[in-house]
Design a protein around this motif. Structure first.
Motif, PDB file in Angstrom:
ATOM      1  N   ARG A  81      -3.384  -4.751 -12.066  1.00 43.67           N
ATOM      2  CA  ARG A  81      -4.313  -3.765 -11.496  1.00 43.67           C
ATOM      3  C   ARG A  81      -3.631  -2.398 -11.533  1.00 43.67           C
ATOM      4  O   ARG A  81      -2.431  -2.274 -11.304  1.00 43.67           O
ATOM      5  CB  ARG A  81      -4.718  -4.133 -10.069  1.00 43.67           C
ATOM      6  N   PRO A  82      -4.391  -1.353 -11.803  1.00 44.98           N
ATOM      7  CA  PRO A  82      -3.794  -0.019 -11.915  1.00 44.98           C
ATOM      8  C   PRO A  82      -3.399   0.588 -10.574  1.00 44.98           C
ATOM      9  O   PRO A  82      -2.488   1.410 -10.499  1.00 44.98           O
ATOM     10  CB  PRO A  82      -4.888   0.803 -12.588  1.00 44.98           C
ATOM     11  N   PHE A  83      -4.099   0.190  -9.503  1.00 42.72           N
ATOM     12  CA  PHE A  83      -3.833   0.735  -8.175  1.00 42.72           C
ATOM     13  C   PHE A  83      -3.803  -0.405  -7.157  1.00 42.72           C
ATOM     14  O   PHE A  83      -4.307  -1.501  -7.416  1.00 42.72           O
ATOM     15  CB  PHE A  83      -4.922   1.728  -7.763  1.00 42.72           C
ATOM     16  N   MET A  84      -3.265  -0.113  -5.997  1.00 43.55           N
ATOM     17  CA  MET A  84      -3.331  -1.086  -4.918  1.00 43.55           C
ATOM     18  C   MET A  84      -4.786  -1.407  -4.593  1.00 43.55           C
ATOM     19  O   MET A  84      -5.129  -2.529  -4.234  1.00 43.55           O
ATOM     20  CB  MET A  84      -2.629  -0.533  -3.677  1.00 43.55           C
ATOM     21  N   GLY A  85      -5.646  -0.423  -4.748  1.00 46.42           N
ATOM     22  CA  GLY A  85      -7.067  -0.627  -4.475  1.00 46.42           C
ATOM     23  C   GLY A  85      -7.837  -1.257  -5.615  1.00 46.42           C
ATOM     24  O   GLY A  85      -9.054  -1.393  -5.546  1.00 46.42           O
ATOM     25  N   GLY A  86      -7.151  -1.651  -6.673  1.00 43.74           N
ATOM     26  CA  GLY A  86      -7.827  -2.262  -7.820  1.00 43.74           C
ATOM     27  C   GLY A  86      -8.085  -1.248  -8.909  1.00 43.74           C
ATOM     28  O   GLY A  86      -7.171  -0.573  -9.385  1.00 43.74           O
ATOM     29  N   SER A  87      -9.340  -1.102  -9.285  1.00 39.75           N
ATOM     30  CA  SER A  87      -9.680  -0.144 -10.345  1.00 39.75           C
ATOM     31  C   SER A  87      -9.665   1.296  -9.844  1.00 39.75           C
ATOM     32  O   SER A  87      -9.599   2.238 -10.628  1.00 39.75           O
ATOM     33  CB  SER A  87     -11.073  -0.469 -10.913  1.00 39.75           C
ATOM     34  N   GLN A  88      -9.742   1.480  -8.524  1.00 32.98           N
ATOM     35  CA  GLN A  88      -9.700   2.810  -7.923  1.00 32.98           C
ATOM     36  C   GLN A  88      -8.649   2.828  -6.809  1.00 32.98           C
ATOM     37  O   GLN A  88      -8.380   1.814  -6.174  1.00 32.98           O
ATOM     38  CB  GLN A  88     -11.067   3.185  -7.337  1.00 32.98           C
ATOM     39  N   PRO A  89      -8.040   3.981  -6.540  1.00 30.71           N
ATOM     40  CA  PRO A  89      -7.054   4.072  -5.455  1.00 30.71           C
ATOM     41  C   PRO A  89      -7.698   3.787  -4.105  1.00 30.71           C
ATOM     42  O   PRO A  89      -8.867   4.088  -3.882  1.00 30.71           O
ATOM     43  CB  PRO A  89      -6.572   5.526  -5.523  1.00 30.71           C
ATOM     44  N   ASN A  90      -6.921   3.193  -3.208  1.00 28.73           N
ATOM     45  CA  ASN A  90      -7.372   3.040  -1.831  1.00 28.73           C
ATOM     46  C   ASN A  90      -6.491   3.897  -0.925  1.00 28.73           C
ATOM     47  O   ASN A  90      -5.693   4.712  -1.399  1.00 28.73           O
ATOM     48  CB  ASN A  90      -7.386   1.568  -1.406  1.00 28.73           C
ATOM     49  N   LEU A  91      -6.614   3.741   0.379  1.00 26.23           N
ATOM     50  CA  LEU A  91      -5.868   4.597   1.296  1.00 26.23           C
ATOM     51  C   LEU A  91      -4.370   4.333   1.262  1.00 26.23           C
ATOM     52  O   LEU A  91      -3.579   5.216   1.616  1.00 26.23           O
ATOM     53  CB  LEU A  91      -6.410   4.423   2.720  1.00 26.23           C
ATOM     54  N   ALA A  92      -3.961   3.148   0.853  1.00 25.31           N
ATOM     55  CA  ALA A  92      -2.530   2.886   0.696  1.00 25.31           C
ATOM     56  C   ALA A  92      -1.979   3.663  -0.500  1.00 25.31           C
ATOM     57  O   ALA A  92      -0.889   4.244  -0.431  1.00 25.31           O
ATOM     58  CB  ALA A  92      -2.279   1.386   0.532  1.00 25.31           C
ATOM     59  N   ASP A  93      -2.727   3.667  -1.602  1.00 22.72           N
ATOM     60  CA  ASP A  93      -2.322   4.485  -2.755  1.00 22.72           C
ATOM     61  C   ASP A  93      -2.182   5.947  -2.341  1.00 22.72           C
ATOM     62  O   ASP A  93      -1.216   6.628  -2.711  1.00 22.72           O
ATOM     63  CB  ASP A  93      -3.366   4.381  -3.867  1.00 22.72           C
ATOM     64  N   LEU A  94      -3.149   6.420  -1.587  1.00 20.25           N
ATOM     65  CA  LEU A  94      -3.134   7.806  -1.132  1.00 20.25           C
ATOM     66  C   LEU A  94      -1.918   8.087  -0.268  1.00 20.25           C
ATOM     67  O   LEU A  94      -1.258   9.121  -0.417  1.00 20.25           O
ATOM     68  CB  LEU A  94      -4.416   8.092  -0.347  1.00 20.25           C
ATOM     69  N   ALA A  95      -1.603   7.171   0.640  1.00 21.89           N
ATOM     70  CA  ALA A  95      -0.477   7.375   1.553  1.00 21.89           C
ATOM     71  C   ALA A  95       0.833   7.500   0.784  1.00 21.89           C
ATOM     72  O   ALA A  95       1.628   8.410   1.023  1.00 21.89           O
ATOM     73  CB  ALA A  95      -0.408   6.229   2.556  1.00 21.89           C
ATOM     74  N   VAL A  96       1.076   6.586  -0.140  1.00 18.42           N
ATOM     75  CA  VAL A  96       2.330   6.592  -0.901  1.00 18.42           C
ATOM     76  C   VAL A  96       2.402   7.819  -1.802  1.00 18.42           C
ATOM     77  O   VAL A  96       3.434   8.497  -1.880  1.00 18.42           O
ATOM     78  CB  VAL A  96       2.468   5.291  -1.717  1.00 18.42           C
ATOM     79  N   TYR A  97       1.315   8.121  -2.479  1.00 22.02           N
ATOM     80  CA  TYR A  97       1.290   9.299  -3.352  1.00 22.02           C
ATOM     81  C   TYR A  97       1.551  10.571  -2.557  1.00 22.02           C
ATOM     82  O   TYR A  97       2.292  11.460  -2.988  1.00 22.02           O
ATOM     83  CB  TYR A  97      -0.061   9.377  -4.058  1.00 22.02           C
ATOM     84  N   GLY A  98       0.948  10.670  -1.385  1.00 15.75           N
ATOM     85  CA  GLY A  98       1.121  11.852  -0.558  1.00 15.75           C
ATOM     86  C   GLY A  98       2.561  12.087  -0.151  1.00 15.75           C
ATOM     87  O   GLY A  98       3.024  13.223  -0.098  1.00 15.75           O
TER      88      GLY A  98
END
Length: 318
Positions: free
Chosen positions: A255-272
């Motif tokens: 999967r490309p993101f923790m949220g699957g095909s789209q980023p979820n709030l965990a992806d956002l937290a780590v990226y931030g």
């Protein structure tokens, strides 16, 4: 004396950069996941900050991740709704960005409740941390306050909700504490970091001098205290590398993101968290010595594609 005082203000610029980095991620992800709506944070500073494309020193709202960050553990960030809350006698203000993100995401998905009502679902609670200091925690801060149907839509698999909450908390409780010790790891890196801050912040000559040299010295010693407080390795880069690779491993190869095909709030937290290091040596080292670069670039692309030029999109549903 005035110049010296101005220089010390720069000590607060790292959490300010955290807020800036988080806002860049927040607008894209929240818009992409929430039926095309975008929140115009604060009093318009967010929109102006994003308009300065190409500058990493964005000005405006915060997504810096909850939890403590050394001596700068409380990131002051006003959450003010626009027209429908402007008539209230007192504006809402929150100090925990994880609560802010959860509340906004809930509002964008479930338009049945006002933002003010949703914020009330995250009650502040006084607590004493491990150092004996009284702090404010917020109940339910990693939860989205959705009804059963909305929850099923956002989290069709129950485990995805648990996973998202786990890694949001990990970003707050661990990842964010790796930033300062890595950014100010050596006197040379501390000076380079403040040189970058002063340059991007467009300080005056005298103000910039004090900010650069006094700030670098202070943050170098503060970073050593943080290293000890959080029990980091002698080479703090190793903790950063391990955290980055742990995150990539958790996402997996399929999967490309923790949220699957789209980023979820965990992806956002780590990226931030990680984005605040852009332009600095710690960021370059992380990209070279870990496997996080493909995911990071996918996040940049996803956020860029989700940007909305019209900041008037979000209106009360009446």
């Amino acid at each position: 004396m005035a110049a010296a005082c101005s220089g010390w203000r720069c000590l607060g610029l790292l959490p300010w950069r955290l807020r800036a980095a988080g806002q860049a991620a927040g607008v894209g992800l929240l818009r992409a996941q929430s039926r095309g709506y975008c929140i115009p944070f604060g009093t318009g500073r967010y929109a102006r900050g994003r308009a300065r494309k190409g500058s990493r020193m964005l000005v405006g709202a915060a997504f810096a991740l909850g939890g403590t960050f050394g001596l700068f553990q409380t990131l002051q960030y006003p959450l003010k709704a626009q027209e429908h809350l402007a008539e209230q006698q007192a504006a809402k203000q929150l100090n925990d960005s994880s609560v802010i993100i959860s509340a906004i995401k809930t509002y964008l998905i479930s338009r049945k409740k006002s933002l003010e009502e949703i914020v009330s679902f995250y009650p502040p609670m006084k607590a004493v941390n491990e150092r004996g200091k009284e702090v404010t925690e917020y109940g339910n801060k990693y939860w989205l306050m959705l009804d059963e149907m909305e929850t099923q839509h956002v989290y069709p698999i129950k485990e995805t909700r648990v996973e998202e909450m786990k890694w949001r908390k990990w970003a707050d409780d661990w990842l964010v504490h790796l930033i300062s010790p890595n950014v100010y790891r050596t006197p040379r890196e501390a000076l380079a970091s403040f040189n970058y801050i002063v340059h991007e912040g467009k300080f005056g000559t005298v103000e910039g001098f004090f900010a650069k040299y006094m700030g670098a010295v202070a943050m170098f010693f503060i970073s050593k205290r943080l290293k000890s407080r959080h029990h980091l390795q002698d080479n703090v880069r190793e903790d950063l590398y391990k955290a980055a690779n742990d995150w990539v491993k958790a996402i997996g190869k399929h999967r490309p993101f923790m949220g699957g095909s789209q980023p979820n709030l965990a992806d956002l937290a780590v990226y931030g968290v990680l984005r605040v290091m852009e332009g600095l040596e710690a960021y370059d080292d992380m990209m070279i010595h870990t496997k996080i670069q493909p995911w990071y670039h996918r996040m940049e692309k996803a956020i860029g594609e989700a940007e909305v030029p019209n900041w008037q999109l979000l209106q009360p549903p009446y």
